[in-house]
Design an enzyme around this catalytic site. Structure first.
Site: not given
Length: 127
Positions: A30, A33
């Protein structure tokens, strides 16, 4: 305190043992993230009185499912085991610091009273 990785097995005890717990649900693949991780780490170091936990949603699929994670990163904040904040999306350091201060400032007795009232509501409707 630096961030700590937690698992489904650790999760309940982490909430039990700590007044305030922030949880970052993330995954290695991600991009947002990865961008959020250094912000989360920095704010964790500025707030050693709070537990900053990380849950790898790939490794902990059942915990992510139980938490209702549908988008990552998702940030959750717990105060005395009560979920007081849950929001998907990365935030900047100022917003995360603001969230930490807001969670610290909560009138936790009022929060517990609201939770108790909500839990009693279905019982009253069933009568």
């Amino acid at each position: 305190m630096a961030t700590v990785d937690i698992t489904e097995a650790d999760f309940p005890q982490t909430l039990e043992d700590n007044e305030i717990v922030l949880v970052d649900f993330w995954a290695e693949w991600c991009g947002p993230c990865k961008q959020f991780a250094p912000v989360y780490e920095k704010v964790s170091e500025e707030n050693p009185d709070i537990t900053f936990a990380k849950v790898d949603t790939e490794a902990e699929r059942s915990l992510a499912a139980a938490a209702g994670i549908s988008s990552i990163p998702t940030l959750m904040a717990f105060r005395q085991k009560v979920l007081v904040y849950a929001q998907p999306g990365a935030v900047g350091a100022p917003q995360l610091t603001e969230l930490v201060e807001a969670v610290k400032a909560l009138d936790i007795d009022e929060v517990h009273a609201k939770v108790a009232a909500q839990e009693a509501e279905p019982e009253q409707q069933g009568q």
